[in-house]
Design an enzyme around this catalytic site. Structure first.
Site, PDB file in Angstrom:
ATOM      1  N   GLY A  31       0.833  -1.192   0.000  1.00 39.34           N
ATOM      2  CA  GLY A  31       0.000   0.000   0.000  1.00 39.34           C
ATOM      3  C   GLY A  31       0.865   1.239   0.000  1.00 39.34           C
ATOM      4  N   CYS A  32       0.340   2.325   0.529  1.00 37.26           N
ATOM      5  CA  CYS A  32       1.086   3.597   0.561  1.00 37.26           C
ATOM      6  C   CYS A  32       2.445   3.395   1.221  1.00 37.26           C
ATOM      7  CB  CYS A  32       0.292   4.649   1.316  1.00 37.26           C
ATOM      8  SG  CYS A  32       1.161   6.222   1.496  1.00 37.26           S
ATOM      9  N   TYR A  33       3.506   3.809   0.524  1.00 41.83           N
ATOM     10  CA  TYR A  33       4.845   3.513   1.033  1.00 41.83           C
ATOM     11  C   TYR A  33       5.228   4.316   2.260  1.00 41.83           C
ATOM     12  CZ  TYR A  33       6.183   7.152  -2.513  1.00 41.83           C
ATOM     13  OH  TYR A  33       6.286   8.267  -3.317  1.00 41.83           O
ATOM     14  N   TRP A  34       4.496   5.384   2.572  1.00 39.95           N
ATOM     15  CA  TRP A  34       4.795   6.105   3.811  1.00 39.95           C
ATOM     16  C   TRP A  34       4.594   5.187   5.019  1.00 39.95           C
ATOM     17  CZ3 TRP A  34       1.226  10.875   2.540  1.00 39.95           C
ATOM     18  CH2 TRP A  34       1.807  11.618   1.490  1.00 39.95           C
TER      19      TRP A  34
END
Length: 221
Positions: A42-45
């Site tokens: 998912g979102c790499y953050w």
């Protein structure tokens, strides 16, 4: 018209990217296996945060968020280009790990892969929560044959645990792709260590379960 929100992605829930399983990988042993890990969740953050800060089975000695796509995909894509879904890249965290307390490298890698499955939902194809698009696929990119074997085995073990009701996600099938690594392209500087620099920033990851359940006994022959 609403402002563009990159986290809404391209909305593509299917089909998944076409990964080339014939890409040559180094042939190593458990003692000489690669210490590089590349995963998409998912979102790499959030992927970066949950591995860099919350994984306790080893230590991360270098890491960066960025993109990895199928062989032959666009080189050095921008974040905006990846968000369209046209490039085929996945948002990933690419890192190097080291062992602690003289633990074997393969055991340490397995610990990290299990942790990966604990902080995201691998049953939602190309989606994590409201983040929908092929860039949010659940993928383990393997850097040698040992990583491929371990990641595949852990995925199969997790599927058995889901089937037995010992682990619950939103769906019944673990859709994580376990594939050979390709070229990693780091994201723009402002994306690096984003949640570390912006503690209240966007993140839809959470721990789905706190401890890996005991493996199921083999079926009676």
């Amino acid at each position: 018209m609403a402002a563009y929100d990159p986290h809404m992605g391209n909305g593509h829930a299917a089909p998944a990217q076409e990964w080339d399983m014939n890409i040559a990988m180094p042939s190593n042993t458990a003692a000489t296996m690669s210490s590089k890990v590349t995963v998409g969740a998912g979102c790499y953050w959030g992927t970066e945060k949950y591995i860099k800060k919350d994984w306790k089975g080893g230590k991360i000695i270098r890491g960066a968020v960025g993109f990895m796509g199928p062989e032959g995909s666009v080189k050095n894509p921008s974040y905006e280009a990846v968000c369209t879904g046209a490039t085929g890249h996945v948002e990933v965290y690419d890192c190097d790990y080291d062992v602690i307390d003289d633990a074997p490298k393969d055991v340490t890698y397995e610990s990290l892969i299990k942790h990966f499955f604990m902080f995201h939902d691998p049953t939602t194809l190309n989606r994590q929560g409201n983040d929908a698009g092929t860039q949010y696929a659940s993928v383990i990119f393997c850097h040698d044959n040992v990583q491929l074997e371990i990641a595949t085995r852990v995925k199969e073990e997790l599927q058995a645990l889901v089937d037995a009701g010992k682990v619950k996600y939103s769906g019944p099938t673990v859709s994580t792709a376990v594939v050979p690594a390709t070229t990693f392209y780091p994201a723009e500087a402002y994306h690096q260590a984003y949640l570390e620099n912006n503690p209240g920033g966007y993140c839809n990851h959470r721990m789905r379960f706190k401890a890996w359940p005991s493996a199921l006994p083999p079926p009676d022959l």
